[in-house]
Design a protein around this motif. Sequence first.
Motif, PDB file in Angstrom:
ATOM      1  N   SER A   1       0.864  -1.179   0.000  1.00 18.00           N
ATOM      2  CA  SER A   1       0.000   0.000   0.000  1.00 18.00           C
ATOM      3  C   SER A   1       0.897   1.225   0.000  1.00 18.00           C
ATOM      4  O   SER A   1       1.992   1.209   0.550  1.00 18.00           O
TER       5      SER A   1
ATOM      6  N   LYS B   1       0.953   5.358   0.730  1.00 16.93           N
ATOM      7  CA  LYS B   1       0.228   6.478   1.323  1.00 16.93           C
ATOM      8  C   LYS B   1       0.959   7.768   0.926  1.00 16.93           C
ATOM      9  O   LYS B   1       2.161   7.899   1.168  1.00 16.93           O
TER      10      LYS B   1
ATOM     11  N   GLU C   1      -4.360   7.215  -0.802  1.00 15.33           N
ATOM     12  CA  GLU C   1      -3.774   5.894  -0.581  1.00 15.33           C
ATOM     13  C   GLU C   1      -4.047   5.009  -1.781  1.00 15.33           C
ATOM     14  O   GLU C   1      -5.132   5.049  -2.351  1.00 15.33           O
TER      15      GLU C   1
END
Lengths: 474, 264
Positions: free
Chosen positions: B50, B52, B61
């Motif tokens: 992920s 961010k 995100e």
Amino acid sequence: MNAIARIAFRNLGRNRRRSLITGAGIALGVGMCIAVLGIMEGLSAELINGTTDGQLGHIQVHHPDYLSRRQLLKTVQQAPALSEKVAAQPGIAAVSGRLYGWAYLSYRQRAIGVQLLGVDPVHEGAVTRMPLQIVAGGFLPAAPTPWPAGKQLTEAQAAQDRALTEQAIASAFDQIEQLDAAPTAAAPAGLAAQTQAIVEQIAPTPSKPPAVVLGNKLARNLGVRPGDLVTVLYENAQGAQLSLQVQVVGISRTGTDLLDRTRALLHLADLQQMLGLQEQVHELAIRVQQPQQAQALAAGLQQVLSGGQDLSVQDWAALRPDILALITSNRMLMGSLVFIVFLIAGSGVLNTMLMSVLERQKELSMMKALGLSAPGVTWLVLLETLLLTLLATAAGLVLGLGLILYLQQVGWDIRSFGEFSLSGVEVAPVLRAELTASGVVIPLVAMWLIAILAALHPAIRAARISPALGMRSA
Amino acid sequence: MATYRTLTVPLALLLSLAAHASAADSLPLQQWIKQAETILRGDTSAAIMSMKIKKEAYQREYDLMVLTDDRAESSKVLIKMLGPALWRGNATVKVDDKISFYDPRNSRVTVMGSSMLGDNWMGSHFSNDDLMRETDLSRHYDYQLLQQQTGQEEGIGAVRHYTIKLSPKPTAPVAWGKVVYQLYLDGQQRAYPKQLDYFQRADDAQAARTLSYSALKAMDGKTVPTRMTMLLPAKRGEFTEIEYRKLKFNVKVSAENFGERALQ
């Protein structure tokens, strides 16, 4: 005095050939100077008009930091209201908002980095010639592409989106696990469709591809023609990379290589929608009624617009100091040319008058002996010069005005020298002269001054002749 | 026997000391950097991560799947976006020096030259180059050891920290004037990246950007840093953070996984 004038006039006729040659020199000098200055003025006007009418406008308004950094977010806010306010000011002819962006334009296997320029097709035509620079197809349609506004997701939809992401992650996990084994698993059915529905709500696609006008060299490099669909890959104001299909409706040609190679025009409203900068522009281009007043009007506008958002108002000369410098340097060059021409004409006058004084030593001595005072002799010589210059400059004026008239009507075709542009402003293929008061008065007055200065030496010399010596010497 | 041992221990010690003293400039710095640089990639790798992004104007995100293949001279990378909706299905792929971008909304692949390697990827603080790893820090540079000391790293215990200065070779096709690379070695002499400071010019006092590695975890049987944070010292409060959720090494990928079909 009257007698002196008569004598002076008659003296000019005594050596007709000499007077004629000197006079012709003066006339030619004055005439050519007037014509050259006229051409220069024409070129300057062409440069200014080319700059202001082609792209710049007379005055521009920006966010104070925009021109130095060209950052997407340094915009002029509430552009429609601001445009109206500016347009309502006295002396302002038209106002047009513009928005800039960067993108990759791709067609088949080719991709080229371009500058996107969003313009209002209706107002832009009142400010610059942009809509007339089309060489194939047409300009942008007056109406923006119908484009539904995006809507925020509801709580439930946002939750659904998160669930879909988790689903995609899970599927990707599976895919990774199975990389070593069998062929990759297909994405879960419905994921794409549901995603499509959500995306259509937050960032709807327009009902038809927005229209775009490409520079001629850009179109050639991409290999597209009007009617072709090309893909724009761009980053919006929120830093999101997006792509969109647009349709080429026209090809433009400005003559400025950089613009023709890298510029893509879109409807202002379309680009605002794409970049997510609704009601914002990077630039207000303004046309004024009297171009000479641009600087004063810019200062006035700065005052009028103070108090609201921070804005910077500049006239074309401040925006394109290079053009102004080019014009100034051209004028300097022409000034020195005029000076040299007149110096030569002046030495011709000096020579003529000196010769005529030396030749007439006996005669002048006789006149002095008969009672003509020394200032009288000086005056006589000066008057001769003045008469000659006056007649010659009159002829020169006629010649110069004739040339200017011709160059104004017919122009001077410079196509044989090839196309060229100065400081990125394309020069018209036919140069046209422009008649200005200073372009006529300066050569005339300069010629008179030089002639009188040149005659002073012979005149004083003549006045100093001692009658007794002078009559005996010859 | 006893005398033999008493003799050999000091001898070995002496030898190793001598080796150490002369090794100040013959330490395998370049090799360590190569090891640290490829710690998250192996020959081939597949990862779920992920990202961010926090910027002044927005924060966002992404969830990503990344496939890499470093077996050939020129690496192949595929980044597929898994969410959120606006980007789900978008893919960026690098094969040779060609970057392609796929958008499922109009099913179009846009092929771009390597000129956009320096651009930011999807509005993040990572450039395309960072994610595609076109630039190799274990080549094109001269290496100089600035500092070394022993320390502790959570998860692996005692380590030895090294700070290495990377100066580009005169003809190197690189974007940075200087890179200061901090890495550490564990007991098995495996190199881990700690922090990279990228300087525009060799004499700059402040780094243009700083990439740090943290959160050591076991992934696919190997201890690796699972968090990468890119900071721009000039823009306080802005950062992009990548967190690995799954990482698998030496997976079986082929050219097909990076082809146009894989994008769709």
